[in-house]
Design an enzyme around this catalytic site. Structure first.
Site, PDB file in Angstrom:
ATOM      1  CD  GLN A   1      -2.465   1.153   0.290  1.00  0.00           C
ATOM      2  OE1 GLN A   1      -3.398   0.775   0.992  1.00  0.00           O
ATOM      3  NE2 GLN A   1      -1.830   2.285   0.505  1.00  0.00           N
ATOM      4  N   GLY A   2      -0.528  -2.448  -2.891  1.00  0.00           N
ATOM      5  CA  GLY A   2       0.588  -3.320  -2.512  1.00  0.00           C
ATOM      6  C   GLY A   2       1.696  -2.533  -1.845  1.00  0.00           C
TER       7      GLY A   2
ATOM      8  CD  GLU B   1      -4.330   4.141   3.190  1.00  0.00           C
ATOM      9  OE1 GLU B   1      -3.167   4.333   2.761  1.00  0.00           O
ATOM     10  OE2 GLU B   1      -4.696   3.077   3.695  1.00  0.00           O
TER      11      GLU B   1
ATOM     12  CB  SER C   1      -7.817  -4.374   1.507  1.00  0.00           C
ATOM     13  OG  SER C   1      -7.318  -4.153   2.798  1.00  0.00           O
TER      14      SER C   1
HETATM   15  C1  LIG Z   1      -7.689  -4.630   7.952  1.00  0.00           C
HETATM   16  C2  LIG Z   1      -6.378  -4.204   7.371  1.00  0.00           C
HETATM   17  C3  LIG Z   1      -6.322  -3.827   6.033  1.00  0.00           C
HETATM   18  C4  LIG Z   1      -5.103  -3.492   5.472  1.00  0.00           C
HETATM   19  N1  LIG Z   1      -5.056  -3.213   4.127  1.00  0.00           N
HETATM   20  C5  LIG Z   1      -3.863  -2.977   3.533  1.00  0.00           C
HETATM   21  C6  LIG Z   1      -3.761  -2.821   2.116  1.00  0.00           C
HETATM   22  O1  LIG Z   1      -4.758  -2.886   1.395  1.00  0.00           O
HETATM   23  N2  LIG Z   1      -2.547  -2.631   1.583  1.00  0.00           N
HETATM   24  C7  LIG Z   1      -1.417  -2.543   2.333  1.00  0.00           C
HETATM   25  O2  LIG Z   1      -0.349  -2.342   1.782  1.00  0.00           O
HETATM   26  N3  LIG Z   1      -1.464  -2.701   3.686  1.00  0.00           N
HETATM   27  C8  LIG Z   1      -2.662  -2.925   4.292  1.00  0.00           C
HETATM   28  N4  LIG Z   1      -2.724  -3.108   5.652  1.00  0.00           N
HETATM   29  C9  LIG Z   1      -1.480  -3.115   6.427  1.00  0.00           C
HETATM   30  C10 LIG Z   1      -1.325  -1.925   7.341  1.00  0.00           C
HETATM   31  O3  LIG Z   1      -0.975  -0.784   6.626  1.00  0.00           O
HETATM   32  C11 LIG Z   1      -0.275  -2.318   8.395  1.00  0.00           C
HETATM   33  O4  LIG Z   1      -0.851  -3.330   9.192  1.00  0.00           O
HETATM   34  C12 LIG Z   1       0.149  -1.160   9.257  1.00  0.00           C
HETATM   35  O5  LIG Z   1       0.898  -0.244   8.506  1.00  0.00           O
HETATM   36  C13 LIG Z   1       0.978  -1.635  10.457  1.00  0.00           C
HETATM   37  O6  LIG Z   1       2.036  -2.423  10.055  1.00  0.00           O
HETATM   38  P1  LIG Z   1       2.292  -3.875  10.695  1.00  0.00           P
HETATM   39  O7  LIG Z   1       1.004  -4.625  10.658  1.00  0.00           O
HETATM   40  O8  LIG Z   1       3.453  -4.472  10.000  1.00  0.00           O
HETATM   41  O9  LIG Z   1       2.620  -3.612  12.206  1.00  0.00           O
HETATM   42  P2  LIG Z   1       4.027  -3.157  12.821  1.00  0.00           P
HETATM   43  O10 LIG Z   1       4.623  -2.088  11.970  1.00  0.00           O
HETATM   44  O11 LIG Z   1       4.842  -4.372  13.092  1.00  0.00           O
HETATM   45  O12 LIG Z   1       3.589  -2.507  14.183  1.00  0.00           O
HETATM   46  C14 LIG Z   1       3.267  -3.296  15.334  1.00  0.00           C
HETATM   47  C15 LIG Z   1       2.926  -2.334  16.469  1.00  0.00           C
HETATM   48  O13 LIG Z   1       4.080  -1.534  16.787  1.00  0.00           O
HETATM   49  C16 LIG Z   1       3.760  -0.147  16.710  1.00  0.00           C
HETATM   50  N5  LIG Z   1       4.877   0.601  16.156  1.00  0.00           N
HETATM   51  C17 LIG Z   1       5.637   0.250  15.085  1.00  0.00           C
HETATM   52  N6  LIG Z   1       6.568   1.199  14.836  1.00  0.00           N
HETATM   53  C18 LIG Z   1       6.391   2.177  15.772  1.00  0.00           C
HETATM   54  C19 LIG Z   1       7.026   3.422  16.017  1.00  0.00           C
HETATM   55  N7  LIG Z   1       8.033   3.865  15.265  1.00  0.00           N
HETATM   56  N8  LIG Z   1       6.574   4.174  17.050  1.00  0.00           N
HETATM   57  C20 LIG Z   1       5.533   3.750  17.826  1.00  0.00           C
HETATM   58  N9  LIG Z   1       4.904   2.558  17.640  1.00  0.00           N
HETATM   59  C21 LIG Z   1       5.316   1.790  16.615  1.00  0.00           C
HETATM   60  C22 LIG Z   1       2.569  -0.074  15.778  1.00  0.00           C
HETATM   61  O14 LIG Z   1       1.799   1.076  16.027  1.00  0.00           O
HETATM   62  C23 LIG Z   1       1.816  -1.346  16.124  1.00  0.00           C
HETATM   63  O15 LIG Z   1       1.018  -1.138  17.263  1.00  0.00           O
HETATM   64  C24 LIG Z   1      -3.933  -3.459   6.238  1.00  0.00           C
HETATM   65  C25 LIG Z   1      -3.997  -3.809   7.600  1.00  0.00           C
HETATM   66  C26 LIG Z   1      -5.190  -4.200   8.163  1.00  0.00           C
HETATM   67  C27 LIG Z   1      -5.196  -4.599   9.599  1.00  0.00           C
END
Ligand SMILES: Cc1cc2nc3c(=O)[nH]c(=O)nc-3n(C[C@H](O)[C@H](O)[C@H](O)COP(=O)(O)OP(=O)(O)OC[C@H]3O[C@@H](n4cnc5c(N)ncnc54)[C@H](O)[C@@H]3O)c2cc1C
Length: 399
Positions: free
Chosen positions: A127-128, A245, A162
């Protein structure tokens, strides 16, 4: 949960139980039992092919596309038996995510080309979606796809992808328009992972395993026929997919299996000379988790029933995601505390099938720390729980 099943349903359950008992290879069962999250590509594909041969690889897909045609009770029973038998998780990206997008929005040619290969595991998908700086705020994504003749040329990167290192195909959100509303400039593309210009770099997670990756696109050329639906309408398909999902990540049956395991651990571990399970405060903690899990199970069944009746979902997938991930983390944490010191030495080595060193401490300690550490991310992936609360506030409470 006290459901009364009909004789046919019980016969179905027995058939599933017997099949899983006799067809799940011992090495895969043992690996999953030790660490439910660990699985390598060879094992995953070997097991998925067994399910495919049986016609059970895609319980939720419509029959016309290769699904089972099972009703909700059958799907529920299958899931219960599946977890109880220590079967590994199937790769969700094709079967639970892009598959439903393809049969709902894909062209006839796309369905014919991709769906059979998802079912047979000839194609594993990744998933990209996420990028650096575009996780929760996914609509800000910057990976560009520029039309060029009959192709798109893609430049940019994805992160946290992932299983990208195992994948044959990626479904990818790309930016095709930077004007106007951000959601209206996104296009959903299907990208073969062996296309020149793609680089996959590993990210090793806190449990010392490699599931995650960064993926870089450098002038990657993909035919326009790999686009799902219309250009700039990718957000619609992306949101549809995220609903699938989040329903999947509730993980009720998996957590029920963990509850059983935790009972076993708490019976085997002692505290002050008595089995831990007899400790009132531990028993209360366990009962609290079980109660919440039962409530989640009923909520999930209600949601499935509503889906069947064609009622659109509001904030329910978000509710399932929040509750399911919290319960899973509570169970992992309780297991680590129950095991105590011996939970520590197993971050990585024991879960691997090739590890031949004798274990330190009790058998039930294996894999628990790796699972606990990895699943700290359960409240982040699939859209963080804070974001899910925001969705509920908007869709259900109309705030
Ligand atoms: C183990 C793992 C597997 C993953 N696999 C995939 C995958 O296969 N494909 C893929 O595309 N992605 C994948 N992801 C990415 C995942 O979808 C993102 O990590 C997630 O959407 C959060 O984005 P971020 O890490 O950029 O954090 P950020 O968006 O930077 O968030 C940081 C913190 O701020 C909080 N926050 C941000 N915006 C708000 C808001 N508006 N209101 C309240 N709180 C907020 C968040 O809840 C979080 O606690 C994976 C992540 C992990 C950890």
């Amino acid at each position: 949960m006290d459901l009364v099943f009909s004789a046919e349903e019980l016969a179905f359950r027995d058939e599933v139980r017997e099949f899983l008992r006799t067809h799940l290879p011992d090495d895969i069962r043992e690996t999953t039992r030790r660490n439910p999250s660990y699985i390598d590509r060879e094992m995953m594909v070997r097991w998925q092919k067994i399910l495919y041969e049986q016609g059970w690889i895609a319980p939720a897909w419509p029959k016309e596309y290769g699904g089972t045609g099972w009703n909700l009770v059958q799907r529920y029973l299958f899931d219960e038996e599946y977890q109880a038998a220590d079967c590994p998780r199937v790769s969700p990206f094709g079967l639970m995510m892009v598959g439903p997008v393809l049969y709902t929005f894909g062209t006839a040619a796309q369905k014919e080309r991709y769906l059979p290969k998802i079912l047979s595991s000839e194609h594993l998908w990744c998933q990209g979606y996420s990028e650096r700086g575009s996780g929760s705020d996914l609509a800000s994504l910057q990976t560009r796809a520029v039309p060029d003749g009959d192709d798109y040329v893609i430049n940019g990167h994805k992160i946290w992808t992932s299983h990208a290192h195992h994948a044959d195909m990626m479904f990818c959100l790309t930016r095709t328009n930077s004007e106007g509303k951000r959601q209206e400039g996104i296009t959903f593309l299907l990208i073969p992972m062996d296309t020149p210009g793609i680089t996959v770099r590993p990210i090793v997670s806190i449990d010392q395993n490699h599931y995650l990756n960064e993926v870089f696109f450098d002038d990657v050329r993909v035919p326009a026929e790999n686009r799902i639906g219309e250009e700039n309408k990718g957000w619609t398909y992306a949101k549809f997919l995220l609903g699938h999902e989040r329903t999947g990540v509730a993980g009720v049956s998996k957590s029920k299996r963990k509850v059983e395991r935790l009972h076993e651990v708490a019976a085997a571990e002692s505290d002050g000379g008595r089995p831990l399970i007899e400790d009132a405060s531990f028993a209360r903690r366990l009962a609290d988790i079980e109660t919440r899990l039962t409530a989640l199970e009923f909520t999930q069944l209600r949601l499935l029933a509503r889906d069947r009746d064609g009622e659109t979902s509001g904030g329910e997938p978000s509710m399932l995601k929040i509750r399911g991930s919290e319960i899973e983390q509570d169970l992992n944490e309780a297991a680590i505390e129950a095991i105590g010191y011996y939970a520590g030495p197993y971050p990585n080595e024991a879960p691997r099938p090739e590890a031949n060193a004798p274990g330190i401490g009790p058998d039930h300690a294996e894999g628990k720390m790796a699972e606990h550490l990895l699943r700290r991310a359960a409240t982040i992936y699939g859209g963080s729980n804070e974001i899910q609360r925001g969705i509920i506030a908007k869709m259900v409470l109309e705030l």
